[in-house]
Design an enzyme around this catalytic site. Structure first.
Site, mmCIF file in Angstrom:
data_model
loop_
_atom_site.group_PDB
_atom_site.id
_atom_site.type_symbol
_atom_site.label_atom_id
_atom_site.label_comp_id
_atom_site.label_asym_id
_atom_site.label_seq_id
_atom_site.Cartn_x
_atom_site.Cartn_y
_atom_site.Cartn_z
ATOM 1 N N ASP A 214 14.327 -12.645 -1.512
ATOM 2 C CA ASP A 214 13.265 -12.698 -0.369
ATOM 3 C C ASP A 214 13.441 -13.779 0.292
ATOM 4 O OD1 ASP A 214 11.093 -13.088 1.118
ATOM 5 O OD2 ASP A 214 9.759 -12.157 -0.075
ATOM 6 N N GLN A 217 10.799 -17.005 3.741
ATOM 7 C CA GLN A 217 10.485 -18.140 4.051
ATOM 8 C C GLN A 217 11.675 -19.393 4.159
ATOM 9 O OE1 GLN A 217 7.694 -19.165 5.138
ATOM 10 N NE2 GLN A 217 6.430 -17.581 4.633
ATOM 11 N N LYS A 240 9.682 -15.101 11.570
ATOM 12 C CA LYS A 240 9.551 -16.335 10.983
ATOM 13 C C LYS A 240 10.721 -17.151 11.463
ATOM 14 C CE LYS A 240 7.202 -14.343 7.213
ATOM 15 N NZ LYS A 240 5.607 -14.596 7.214
ATOM 16 N N CYS A 378 -1.476 -13.451 0.866
ATOM 17 C CA CYS A 378 -0.596 -12.133 0.108
ATOM 18 C C CYS A 378 0.021 -12.754 -1.122
ATOM 19 C CB CYS A 378 0.504 -11.713 1.159
ATOM 20 S SG CYS A 378 -0.523 -10.983 2.550
#
Ligand code: 7TS
Length: 420
Positions: A214, A217, A240, A378
């Protein structure tokens, strides 16, 4: 105190990285909030957009708007060419082997659900194991919980230490010949921890498991090379990365994607449809059912052009120095507790203030023009691990400045005066 050599180095590096010039590329940074200059420190939730991206979106709708892959008319051909050119930019950006490995999806969440359902449901059975971590965003937890309910596979969690770092020895203990999937965040959204994903990928591969990273970020803060990482899947969101919302990317190794069944059925993903059955399109179109977010893809391509021009490496270095400065200032505030103190971390300052709920911190800071996020981010298992209901989180991008860190610290001071 800083040693003078460090200060000189910082000043030189800051001079090389012209923040004032970069800030001029982001029109929203001139906004006033409650009459005060906006200090935007919620970049982990979504990043702001440079004029270049806004203009490319504007131009697309003014001059090119058309559906892709189906029209023979000029506009459709032009839109298709721009859409596929953006796919090529994404391929180069993450250093994938081929554009067949780049699937456009709605975002990281959509990408992970695609892999869980298409790869996972087809491959897993009762007794198999999936490993994730305590650090994950809900997007990298819930799809695996759903998959384990559907298949009877067991979900295991790698624990974290008090600094918010994954405990690799525990990960090694969890790995075995029943492990089918390891799904791990590259950088934690709640704490900023940078995970040693290359080590994780290699160890998972050694037991024959596939690895999804993932990268939501990570892509705005570090250069990602999917070939060097050798990950099987890599997911990220355009918004993002200074691009539009509603668009994201799933990278997958071609052989894996090729063997996977479609995730959704509809237009564009088929080769042939009869009333009895359908055959499916080739990669990557097999996974792009329906009219996609054409403008979003083209806008994401523009965002990638922007960060390439800026130089992600220089930006990352600047961000590390900015976080060091923020850390230094924050640790001098009495009653401020940092949550997440990993040795290897970037761009995120998660904290609590004694006696003040994070939501109240968020509200008072907003009154000062300072935008942060307050809540569980989250990542409720992370909050549980640190025994807090929520944190206040300032998250930085390359357009933030030391003056903005000072504004944050002053607003925190005001918050403490109001409540204590
Ligand atoms: N994974 C991580 C690590 C994230 O930080 C986020 C969003 C997601 C997945 C989901 O991305 P999406 O674009 O599909 O929604 N993180 C945050 C956040 O920290 N604050 O708001 C959204």
């Amino acid at each position: 105190m800083n040693n003078p050599n460090t200060v000189t180095t910082l000043i030189n590096k800051t001079a090389e990285f012209d923040v004032a010039k970069i800030r001029a590329d982001f029109p929203i940074l001139n906004e006033k909030i409650h009459g005060k200059p906006l200090v935007y420190l919620d970049n982990a939730a979504t990043a702001q957009k440079p004029s270049h991206v806004i203009e490319v979106l504007n131009d697309y709708y003014r001059e090119t708007n058309s559906n892709i892959h189906r029209g023979v008319h000029t506009l459709s051909e032009k839109a298709t060419a721009q859409y596929e050119s953006a796919r090529n930019k994404v391929k180069d950006f993450v250093n994938a082997e081929s554009t067949k490995e780049i699937i456009f999806v709605r975002g990281t969440t959509d990408a992970i659900n695609l892999v869980a359902q298409s790869f996972g449901r087809d491959t897993l059975k009762a007794g198999d194991e999936i490993i994730i971590t305590e650090l994950e965003h809900h997007s990298n937890i819930v799809p695996w919980q759903i998959l384990s309910d559907q298949t009877g596979a067991t979900l295991r969690y790698v624990p974290i230490n008090d600094a918010g770092e994954l405990i690799l020895e525990e990960f090694e203990k969890l790995l075995n010949n029943k492990t089918r999937i390891v799904a791990v965040g590259h950088i934690s959204n709640a704490l900023g921890t940078i995970n040693p994903i290359k080590t994780i990928i290699d160890k998972a591969h050694a037991v024959g498991a596939k690895v999804l990273v993932d990268g939501a970020q990570a892509v705005p803060h570090t250069r990602v090379d999917v070939k060097a990482l050798d990950c099987d899947f890599y997911a990220f969101s355009g918004h993002k990365l200074f691009g539009p919302t509603g668009i994201g990317v799933l990278y997958g190794k071609e052989a894996l994607l090729d063997a996977m069944p479609p995730y959704q059925g509809g237009g564009d993903m088929i080769q042939m449809v009869t009333m009895e059955k359908s055959t499916y399109n080739v990669l990557p179109y097999k996974f792009e059912a329906g009219t996609p977010h054409i403008a979003g893809v083209i806008g994401l391509g523009a965002a990638i052009d922007y960060v390439n021009e800026l130089g992600l490496e220089a930006a990352a270095q600047y961000e590390i120095e900015l976080l060091d400065y923020a850390n230094e200032q924050a640790t001098q505030v009495a009653g401020l507790n940092l949550v997440g103190t990993a040795k290897n971390k970037t761009s995120i300052l998660s904290f609590t203030l004694d006696g003040i709920h994070p939501h109240d911190i968020g509200t008072i800071l907003d009154g000062e023009g300072v935008a942060i996020r307050a809540g569980h981010h989250c990542a409720m298992p992370v909050m549980e691990r640190f025994n807090v209901p929520a944190t206040a989180r300032a998250s930085f991008a390359f357009y933030n400045t030391r003056q903005e860190v000072d504004a944050l610290i002053q607003a925190i001071d005001k918050c403490q005066k109001v409540f204590n």
